[in-house]
Design a protein around this motif. Structure first.
Motif, PDB file in Angstrom:
ATOM      1  N   HIS A  39     -80.455 -56.636 -32.356  1.00 22.08           N
ATOM      2  CA  HIS A  39     -80.442 -57.058 -33.766  1.00 22.08           C
ATOM      3  C   HIS A  39     -79.066 -56.780 -34.394  1.00 22.08           C
ATOM      4  O   HIS A  39     -78.547 -55.662 -34.317  1.00 22.08           O
ATOM      5  CB  HIS A  39     -81.541 -56.275 -34.492  1.00 22.08           C
ATOM      6  CG  HIS A  39     -81.761 -56.656 -35.919  1.00 22.08           C
ATOM      7  ND1 HIS A  39     -80.879 -56.317 -36.929  1.00 22.08           N
ATOM      8  CD2 HIS A  39     -82.763 -57.343 -36.511  1.00 22.08           C
ATOM      9  CE1 HIS A  39     -81.341 -56.760 -38.085  1.00 22.08           C
ATOM     10  NE2 HIS A  39     -82.488 -57.394 -37.856  1.00 22.08           N
ATOM     11  N   SER A  40     -78.503 -57.800 -35.043  1.00 26.63           N
ATOM     12  CA  SER A  40     -77.156 -57.681 -35.625  1.00 26.63           C
ATOM     13  C   SER A  40     -77.048 -56.559 -36.656  1.00 26.63           C
ATOM     14  O   SER A  40     -76.020 -55.878 -36.727  1.00 26.63           O
ATOM     15  CB  SER A  40     -76.761 -59.004 -36.287  1.00 26.63           C
ATOM     16  OG  SER A  40     -76.268 -59.907 -35.331  1.00 26.63           O
ATOM     17  N   GLY A  41     -78.089 -56.372 -37.467  1.00 24.07           N
ATOM     18  CA  GLY A  41     -78.039 -55.316 -38.494  1.00 24.07           C
ATOM     19  C   GLY A  41     -78.016 -53.941 -37.855  1.00 24.07           C
ATOM     20  O   GLY A  41     -77.291 -53.039 -38.313  1.00 24.07           O
TER      21      GLY A  41
ATOM     22  N   LYS B 256     -83.098 -64.629 -42.973  1.00 24.86           N
ATOM     23  CA  LYS B 256     -81.904 -64.310 -43.755  1.00 24.86           C
ATOM     24  C   LYS B 256     -81.378 -62.926 -43.397  1.00 24.86           C
ATOM     25  O   LYS B 256     -81.732 -61.922 -44.029  1.00 24.86           O
ATOM     26  CB  LYS B 256     -82.239 -64.370 -45.258  1.00 24.86           C
ATOM     27  CG  LYS B 256     -82.501 -65.755 -45.794  1.00 24.86           C
ATOM     28  CD  LYS B 256     -81.317 -66.678 -45.721  1.00 24.86           C
ATOM     29  CE  LYS B 256     -80.207 -66.276 -46.654  1.00 24.86           C
ATOM     30  NZ  LYS B 256     -78.999 -67.103 -46.415  1.00 24.86           N
ATOM     31  N   TYR B 257     -80.574 -62.873 -42.365  1.00 21.95           N
ATOM     32  CA  TYR B 257     -79.790 -61.671 -42.078  1.00 21.95           C
ATOM     33  C   TYR B 257     -78.597 -62.144 -41.262  1.00 21.95           C
ATOM     34  O   TYR B 257     -78.467 -63.344 -40.998  1.00 21.95           O
ATOM     35  CB  TYR B 257     -80.625 -60.578 -41.394  1.00 21.95           C
ATOM     36  CG  TYR B 257     -80.895 -60.739 -39.904  1.00 21.95           C
ATOM     37  CD1 TYR B 257     -81.867 -61.601 -39.438  1.00 21.95           C
ATOM     38  CD2 TYR B 257     -80.167 -59.992 -38.976  1.00 21.95           C
ATOM     39  CE1 TYR B 257     -82.118 -61.721 -38.074  1.00 21.95           C
ATOM     40  CE2 TYR B 257     -80.414 -60.098 -37.612  1.00 21.95           C
ATOM     41  CZ  TYR B 257     -81.390 -60.973 -37.165  1.00 21.95           C
ATOM     42  OH  TYR B 257     -81.632 -61.099 -35.821  1.00 21.95           O
ATOM     43  N   ALA B 258     -77.721 -61.234 -40.844  1.00 21.36           N
ATOM     44  CA  ALA B 258     -76.437 -61.648 -40.249  1.00 21.36           C
ATOM     45  C   ALA B 258     -76.588 -62.701 -39.151  1.00 21.36           C
ATOM     46  O   ALA B 258     -75.821 -63.664 -39.107  1.00 21.36           O
ATOM     47  CB  ALA B 258     -75.693 -60.429 -39.717  1.00 21.36           C
TER      48      ALA B 258
ATOM     49  N   ALA C 255     -76.655 -58.535 -29.591  1.00 13.17           N
ATOM     50  CA  ALA C 255     -76.382 -58.740 -31.024  1.00 13.17           C
ATOM     51  C   ALA C 255     -75.065 -59.472 -31.269  1.00 13.17           C
ATOM     52  O   ALA C 255     -74.013 -59.051 -30.805  1.00 13.17           O
ATOM     53  CB  ALA C 255     -76.358 -57.392 -31.739  1.00 13.17           C
ATOM     54  N   GLY C 256     -75.168 -60.577 -32.028  1.00 12.98           N
ATOM     55  CA  GLY C 256     -74.001 -61.457 -32.167  1.00 12.98           C
ATOM     56  C   GLY C 256     -73.168 -61.228 -33.404  1.00 12.98           C
ATOM     57  O   GLY C 256     -72.276 -62.037 -33.701  1.00 12.98           O
ATOM     58  N   VAL C 257     -73.419 -60.143 -34.150  1.00 14.27           N
ATOM     59  CA  VAL C 257     -72.746 -59.948 -35.432  1.00 14.27           C
ATOM     60  C   VAL C 257     -71.224 -60.059 -35.264  1.00 14.27           C
ATOM     61  O   VAL C 257     -70.614 -59.358 -34.450  1.00 14.27           O
ATOM     62  CB  VAL C 257     -73.170 -58.613 -36.099  1.00 14.27           C
ATOM     63  CG1 VAL C 257     -72.806 -57.388 -35.279  1.00 14.27           C
ATOM     64  CG2 VAL C 257     -72.616 -58.522 -37.510  1.00 14.27           C
TER      65      VAL C 257
HETATM   66  C1  BEZ Z   1     -79.037 -60.898 -33.526  1.00 20.06           C
HETATM   67  O1  BEZ Z   1     -79.653 -60.255 -34.415  1.00 20.06           O
HETATM   68  O2  BEZ Z   1     -77.795 -60.857 -33.428  1.00 20.06           O
HETATM   69  C2  BEZ Z   1     -79.818 -61.757 -32.579  1.00 20.06           C
HETATM   70  C3  BEZ Z   1     -81.127 -61.463 -32.295  1.00 20.06           C
HETATM   71  C4  BEZ Z   1     -81.829 -62.248 -31.399  1.00 20.06           C
HETATM   72  C5  BEZ Z   1     -81.211 -63.306 -30.770  1.00 20.06           C
HETATM   73  C6  BEZ Z   1     -79.891 -63.595 -31.051  1.00 20.06           C
HETATM   74  C7  BEZ Z   1     -79.183 -62.827 -31.968  1.00 20.06           C
END
Ligand code: BEZ
Length: 395
Positions: free
Chosen positions: A109-111, A178-180, A132-134
């Motif tokens: 998860h990005s957060g 709606k998150y990063a 996480a791709g943030v």
């Molecule tokens: C993320 O939160 O960065 C993410 C989660 C699941 C799949 C791809 C990205």
């Protein structure tokens, strides 16, 4: 007496030197201890399956080396991060401060990743990001001890906008959590779709990990766009695809997505996923010996089919193995260890990829379609796509 005192003094000095490690060459010292590997992943909640696939893939790469890293045994430490950003710093510190890991592998998860980044920057611990791709992690917050083996959130969708336009969809609705991850995926889609001449009629969203899609699907039906594009993943993606079909939209308004929509969930989604087109850096059906052998070995080891998360976990293991072998297990030799990982070419089931200067994969993005519970590859939507690394001081 004098000579006995001398011997004793010398022995004490020897013990002291040995315990502080002064007499042991660095490599022998390093190889004597186990490498402490921390896995901070979601094992509960909507991303639980993603965390398990990443761990499976990572362990598979290590097991291919006889379970060792640069000749050293490994001790694993695990924390369930629950995909909860509010607990991220505390959870990362459990691994870094309490368990004293040498490397922290996480997360999805990005957060939550933002919490890991803070701990990694402050402690200097090696941070390997398996999903996480943030964008900040390999842009403004990039660091020598942070490496990502997955993607930035905008990478898959930078290839999606043109696909919609090529298929004649001039007006689209975007929908996401709606998150990063969702917001940055939208950034990639918006850039490529508007550049190709498309119009985004509406941007819809709901908080992560909410799955009450009904009102938003009713709005989509009323808006009547040419197509819908989205970011969802894991358990929530299954619910979204099923609700989309149940709302009568499937077959009327084509659904596209960042490829996570259809990863690891095709059995659960069933016919609701058929025909959905997505862009991603992996496809089940890539017809290469590397992908075939990986899929066979994974299915044999874990009695389930691998997905992109398993591939990313596997590649995280490959990268770490590459670095550890280069320094013969002496992970304290950071300049040489990090240099080896920076310059590695990873021979992945997704295809060969390299690290950008900001430590993010430079990789092909595939166009895929769901057919018979498989993500079938249709072609390469973007060749050797690199993230900009904007704001990274290492670039
Ligand atoms: C993320 O939160 O960065 C993410 C989660 C699941 C799949 C791809 C990205």
């Amino acid at each position: 007496m004098t000579s006995r005192r001398l011997v004793l003094t010398q022995s004490a000095a020897l013990i002291g030197a040995t315990s502080t490690g002064l007499l042991l060459p660095a490599i022998a010292r390093a190889q004597g201890n186990k490498v402490r590997v921390g896995l901070m992943l979601p094992y509960t909640g909507t991303y639980a399956q993603l965390g398990v696939a990443i761990e499976n893939g990572f362990r598979m790469a290590i097991d291919e080396q006889g379970g060792k890293l640069g000749g050293r045994e490994i001790e694993y430490f695990k924390v369930d991060d629950e995909s909860d950003p509010s607990k991220a710093i505390e959870n990362a510190n459990k691994l870094v401060q309490r368990d004293k890991v040498d490397v922290l592998v996480g997360t999805v998860h990005s957060g939550v990743q933002m919490g890991i980044q803070k701990v990694a920057r402050e402690s200097g611990v090696l941070s390997l990001i398996p999903n996480a791709g943030v964008e900040a992690a390999t842009r403004a917050l990039c660091a020598p001890n942070v490496f990502r083996t997955s993607f930035t959130n905008s990478q898959p969708t930078l290839a999606l906008g043109k696909v919609l336009m090529d298929r004649g969809h001039k007006k689209a609705v975007w929908i996401t959590w709606k998150y990063a991850a969702g917001d940055e995926a939208f950034g990639g889609f918006k850039e490529s779709y508007t550049k190709a001449g498309g119009t985004i009629v509406k941007e819809l969203g709901l908080p992560f990990p909410n799955v009450e899609f009904q009102a938003l699907l009713t709005e989509i039906a009323a808006l009547k766009p040419d197509a819908v594009a989205c970011f969802f993943a894991g358990g929530g993606a299954v619910k979204f695809m099923k609700d989309y079909a149940a709302a009568g939209l499937k077959g009327k308004i084509p659904l596209y997505g960042s490829g996570f929509l259809t990863e690891g969930v095709l059995d659960a989604a069933g016919p609701a996923a058929d025909g959905i087109m997505t862009t991603l850096h992996y496809s089940d059906s890539l017809n290469t010996p590397r992908n075939h052998s990986f899929r066979l070995a994974y299915a044999k080891a874990f009695r389930s089919q691998p997905d992109v998360y398993a591939v990313q976990g596997y590649d995280t293991g490959l990268l770490l193995v590459h670095g550890a072998n280069a320094v013969k297990g002496d992970l304290a030799s950071k300049p040489a260890f990090y240099k080896a990982m920076e310059t590695a070419t990873i021979d992945s089931p997704r295809g060969k990829w390299t690290m950008s200067k900001a430590h993010n994969p430079v990789q092909d993005i595939y166009l895929r379609v769901v057919e018979n519970r498989e993500n079938k590859v249709l072609g390469v939507a973007a060749k050797a796509l690199s993230d900009s690394g904007a704001g990274c001081k290492m670039v």
